[in-house]
Design a protein around this motif. Structure first.
Motif, short mmCIF file in Angstrom:
data_model
loop_
_atom_site.label_atom_id
_atom_site.label_comp_id
_atom_site.label_asym_id
_atom_site.label_seq_id
_atom_site.Cartn_x
_atom_site.Cartn_y
_atom_site.Cartn_z
N PRO A 65 0.83 -1.22 0.00
CA PRO A 65 0.00 0.00 0.00
C PRO A 65 0.86 1.26 0.00
CG PRO A 65 -0.75 -1.58 1.64
CD PRO A 65 0.57 -2.06 1.16
N VAL A 66 0.34 2.30 -0.62
CA VAL A 66 1.01 3.60 -0.65
C VAL A 66 0.03 4.65 -0.16
CG1 VAL A 66 2.53 2.95 -2.55
CG2 VAL A 66 0.32 4.00 -3.04
N ALA A 67 0.56 5.82 0.23
CA ALA A 67 -0.27 6.89 0.76
C ALA A 67 -1.22 7.41 -0.31
CB ALA A 67 0.61 8.01 1.28
N ALA A 68 -2.46 7.66 0.12
CA ALA A 68 -3.47 8.22 -0.77
C ALA A 68 -4.45 9.02 0.08
CB ALA A 68 -4.20 7.12 -1.54
N ALA A 69 -5.37 9.70 -0.58
CA ALA A 69 -6.31 10.55 0.16
C ALA A 69 -7.15 9.75 1.14
CB ALA A 69 -7.20 11.29 -0.84
N ALA A 70 -7.46 8.49 0.80
CA ALA A 70 -8.32 7.67 1.65
C ALA A 70 -7.55 6.97 2.77
CB ALA A 70 -9.03 6.63 0.81
N GLY A 71 -6.25 7.14 2.80
CA GLY A 71 -5.43 6.45 3.80
C GLY A 71 -4.23 5.84 3.11
N ARG A 72 -4.14 4.50 3.15
CA ARG A 72 -3.10 3.80 2.40
C ARG A 72 -3.80 2.77 1.51
NH1 ARG A 72 1.92 4.87 3.88
NH2 ARG A 72 2.75 2.95 2.99
N VAL A 73 -3.41 2.76 0.24
CA VAL A 73 -4.15 2.00 -0.75
C VAL A 73 -3.22 1.07 -1.52
CG1 VAL A 73 -5.65 2.13 -2.77
CG2 VAL A 73 -5.80 3.89 -1.00
N SER A 74 -3.68 -0.17 -1.70
CA SER A 74 -3.02 -1.12 -2.61
C SER A 74 -3.99 -1.38 -3.75
CB SER A 74 -2.69 -2.42 -1.89
OG SER A 74 -2.20 -3.38 -2.80
N THR A 75 -3.50 -1.28 -4.98
CA THR A 75 -4.38 -1.41 -6.14
C THR A 75 -3.83 -2.47 -7.09
OG1 THR A 75 -4.88 0.94 -5.99
CG2 THR A 75 -5.51 -0.19 -8.02
N LEU A 76 -4.72 -3.37 -7.50
CA LEU A 76 -4.38 -4.36 -8.50
C LEU A 76 -5.04 -3.97 -9.81
CD1 LEU A 76 -3.17 -7.17 -9.24
CD2 LEU A 76 -5.39 -8.14 -8.62
N ALA A 77 -4.23 -3.67 -10.82
CA ALA A 77 -4.77 -3.34 -12.13
C ALA A 77 -5.45 -4.56 -12.73
CB ALA A 77 -3.64 -2.86 -13.05
N PRO A 78 -6.33 -4.36 -13.72
CA PRO A 78 -6.98 -5.51 -14.35
C PRO A 78 -5.99 -6.60 -14.73
CG PRO A 78 -7.95 -3.50 -15.14
CD PRO A 78 -6.78 -3.09 -14.29
N THR A 79 -6.21 -7.77 -14.20
CA THR A 79 -5.25 -8.87 -14.34
C THR A 79 -5.96 -10.12 -14.85
OG1 THR A 79 -3.92 -7.99 -12.52
CG2 THR A 79 -3.59 -10.31 -13.09
N ARG A 80 -5.46 -10.66 -15.94
CA ARG A 80 -6.01 -11.87 -16.53
C ARG A 80 -5.62 -13.07 -15.69
NH1 ARG A 80 -6.62 -13.92 -21.88
NH2 ARG A 80 -7.89 -15.83 -21.70
N THR A 81 -6.55 -13.98 -15.53
CA THR A 81 -6.27 -15.22 -14.81
C THR A 81 -7.10 -16.33 -15.42
OG1 THR A 81 -6.32 -16.28 -12.62
CG2 THR A 81 -8.09 -14.76 -13.10
N ALA A 82 -6.85 -17.55 -14.99
CA ALA A 82 -7.68 -18.66 -15.45
C ALA A 82 -9.12 -18.43 -14.98
CB ALA A 82 -7.15 -19.98 -14.91
N SER A 83 -10.06 -19.01 -15.67
CA SER A 83 -11.46 -18.83 -15.34
C SER A 83 -11.72 -19.19 -13.89
CB SER A 83 -12.32 -19.70 -16.26
OG SER A 83 -13.69 -19.55 -15.94
N PHE A 84 -12.53 -18.37 -13.21
CA PHE A 84 -12.83 -18.61 -11.80
C PHE A 84 -14.29 -18.27 -11.55
CE2 PHE A 84 -11.28 -14.29 -12.21
CZ PHE A 84 -12.14 -13.54 -11.44
N ALA A 85 -14.80 -18.75 -10.40
CA ALA A 85 -16.19 -18.51 -10.04
C ALA A 85 -16.35 -17.79 -8.72
CB ALA A 85 -16.95 -19.83 -9.99
N MET A 86 -15.28 -17.69 -7.95
CA MET A 86 -15.34 -17.06 -6.64
C MET A 86 -14.00 -16.39 -6.38
SD MET A 86 -16.18 -18.91 -2.98
CE MET A 86 -17.94 -19.04 -3.31
N LEU A 87 -14.02 -15.32 -5.60
CA LEU A 87 -12.76 -14.68 -5.22
C LEU A 87 -12.92 -13.98 -3.89
CD1 LEU A 87 -12.10 -11.32 -7.07
CD2 LEU A 87 -14.34 -12.40 -6.99
N GLY A 88 -11.77 -13.71 -3.27
CA GLY A 88 -11.72 -12.98 -2.03
C GLY A 88 -10.34 -12.36 -1.90
N VAL A 89 -10.14 -11.62 -0.84
CA VAL A 89 -8.86 -10.94 -0.60
C VAL A 89 -8.35 -11.35 0.77
CG1 VAL A 89 -7.70 -8.71 -0.43
CG2 VAL A 89 -9.58 -8.99 -2.04
N THR A 90 -7.04 -11.61 0.86
CA THR A 90 -6.42 -11.98 2.14
C THR A 90 -5.19 -11.11 2.36
OG1 THR A 90 -4.93 -13.68 1.25
CG2 THR A 90 -7.17 -14.37 1.81
#
Length: 594
Positions: A65-90
């Protein structure tokens, strides 16, 4: 892309475990209304699928994460992956989870979805990684994410976890076998609300039917025991996923949740004990037995996890109300457990530093929106879950329940397995005794030093059959007690330092009864049955009984063979005898007299 002041930054995402760099792709504003980027314009290959299990989970690392107006933000740009049906963040443990905001969007055939805020799961009791609840998207092959920490304590090691749950071969609702069953009357049935005298177990889809992955070792006692001591209450959850799923997709959703919990969060199995979908299907959750108090990882409090049943309603009940079929199935499930364990649906209790209703919401244990505003409203409403379960269990009545009320907690302990129902028999397991009932015989406990020998002799389906009395002390000989069964008896012989129980069955039992038992010429037993060839021999304080197959018993008292008296009017139905093990333990207390 911008949202709530969160800046968009160019990033490089590494697909963990695959050795592939995922870089480039669209940057800049790509909100819900942005034009879809054709897949052919993305040169990055989709990662190869994992070979582990039917459900495949993949992790995509997000930048620090880096400093931003909302606090500290980590951003993942649009990323291609194998087909999936569910996702989450850890993310790694250590951040203040309550101040973490995780949002994701996915690309389907129709283009990019709107941003979806994922509900943060604050459970820290099983270790592993912190994270969100998973989101069911059905089918996608590209993802973008942003994680914001408003208090300045940013999480580290942030990952997006995508899950492909695999295919389902059939939509099958197979009932979980009972932990204890005797006869066709124990078959699982579907029941409606009412006031039954016995709350039958509802239909439960087995783990094998939804193709569960084998759990890891969930027994890490004493910190994380596999089982709690008893069921103290029920905690209601929602899965916080999508509400638009078909009946046939429910098994895939359960399988996806398990994969996310095990591979993304690092837990030993799925967190919940049961999951109920909007079609009224009930799925077995964490492994260990539907009838047992299996420790979950659902509540965010160790003691609550160990001593409550965690039931998750499939969907996001902050956005949609639970369906009628979901409500009905939940009432039957919760009513079955609470009815058969004699647990009141109304009222409160103290556990893990909390004061909870017997049927509580996840938000009552930790700071969370779970089970959603509509789920929680139904739980506590007049005529809602608590009231319906209270009504459903209000007429529960059985001989075991009546008999067990006559015993103190020091005699019976706490409930381990609720009352199970056969056609003409029932059983209930307490921590200090087992209660059995048979039609025409009655309800009797097997406790203390008699409990283990009875189990090793086959229990009610073994050589002894069902109990026909409680353990009763001799009126004339101190330290001697006997318990009768359909085809024999167990004698408890106590000394100043120990207590030993002996199993006597068959022709030996008939001869012993005919000779006056412990109060007669032979005295108290000193051994179990010992077989040598075609002859069994049992010793007593003043003699022995030998039975050779096909011949009359030979009774010896003080070294002299005796003429056998006529047998009692309780002839054994067992033609031969099996030696039973001896179990010694300290002098019995009040439990053994139960």
């Amino acid at each position: 892309m911008t949202s709530r002041g969160a800046a968009v930054l160019p990033v490089v995402a590494t697909v963990l475990g695959l050795g592939l760099a995922a870089c480039g792709g669209p940057t800049g504003p790509v909100g819900p209304g942005a034009a879809a980027v054709p897949r052919s314009a993305d040169p990055r290959p989709a990662p190869a699928p994992s070979a582990e299990g039917p459900a495949k989970a993949r992790e995509i690392a997000m930048p620090a994460p880096v400093a931003a107006a909302a606090g500290r933000v980590s951003t993942l740009a649009p990323t291609r992956t194998a087909s999936f049906a569910m996702l989450g963040v850890t993310w790694d443990r250590g951040a203040d989870d309550e101040n973490v905001r995780a949002e994701v969007r996915v690309r389907r055939d129709a283009g990019w979805s709107a941003w979806e805020r994922l509900e943060v799961d604050t459970d820290e009791t099983e270790g592993g990684r912190a994270g969100t609840e998973p989101w069911w998207v059905d089918s996608a092959d590209e993802v973008s994410a942003r994680v914001t920490s408003s208090d300045g304590t940013a999480p580290s090691g942030i990952k997006v976890v995508t899950v492909d749950p695999g295919d389902d071969s059939a939509d099958t609702a197979t009932a979980t076998p009972a932990f204890y069953s005797t006869g066709t009357g124990s078959a699982v049935v579907t029941v409606a609300d009412g006031k039954p005298t016995y709350t039958a177990r509802p239909s439960i889809i087995t783990r094998s039917s939804w193709k569960a992955k084998k759990s890891n070792d969930c027994d890490d006692a004493p910190k994380y025991p596999r089982y709690g001591t008893t069921t103290e209450g029920v905690v209601l959850h929602h899965t916080a996923g999508a509400n638009s799923y078909s009946r046939s997709k429910s098994a895939s959703i359960v399988r996806g949740i398990q994969s996310f919990h095990m591979k993304g969060r690092g837990w030993c199995d799925i967190a919940y004990n049961f999951i109920v979908d909007k079609y009224g299907q009930t799925f077995m959750g964490r492994d260990g037995g539907a009838d047992r108090q299996v420790r979950g990882s659902h509540a965010g409090n160790s003691e609550v996890n160990e001593q409550t049943m965690g039931v998750a309603l499939m969907g996001n009940l902050s956005k949609a109300r639970p369906s009628t079929k979901m409500k009905n199935a939940t009432v039957r499930l919760v009513g079955w457990r609470m009815g058969t364990t004699y647990l009141a649906a109304q009222g409160t209790y103290k556990i893990g530093g909390k004061k909870l209703h017997r049927i509580a919401g996840h938000r009552n244990v930790v700071s969370t929106a779970c089970p959603g505003k509509y789920g929680y409203a139904w739980l506590k409403a007049k005529g809602g879950l608590r009231d319906r379960v209270a009504a459903y269990t209000s007429k529960y009545s059985s001989a075991i329940k009546t008999a067990s009320k006559k015993l103190t907690v020091s005699q019976k302990g706490v409930v381990v397995i609720g009352e199970t129902n056969g056609a003409t028999t029932r059983r209930m397991v307490w921590s200090k005794l087992d209660f059995y009932w048979k039609q025409g015989v009655g309800a009797f406990p097997v406790a203390g030093t008699a409990r283990s020998p009875y189990d090793k002799a086959g229990g009610p389906t073994g050589v002894l059959g069902y109990p026909t009395s409680s353990m009763t002390s001799s009126a004339t000989i101190p330290g001697i007690a006997a318990q009768r069964f359909e085809r024999g008896g167990i004698w408890r012989v106590a000394t100043t330092s120990s207590s030993t129980s002996y199993v006597i069955t068959g022709a030996t039992y008939d001869a012993y009864v005919a000779n006056g038992e412990a109060e007669g010429r032979l005295g108290a037993p000193t051994s179990n049955v010992v077989r040598t060839g075609d002859t069994v021999r049992t010793t007593f304080a003043h003699g022995s009984i030998e039975v050779t197959d096909g011949q009359e018993p030979v009774v010896v008292v003080d070294g002299q063979p005796q003429r056998a008296p006529q047998p009692s009017p309780q002839p054994s139905q067992q033609p031969s005898e099996t030696p039973a093990p001896t179990m010694s333990e300290p002098t019995p207390g009040p439990t053994d007299a139960a």
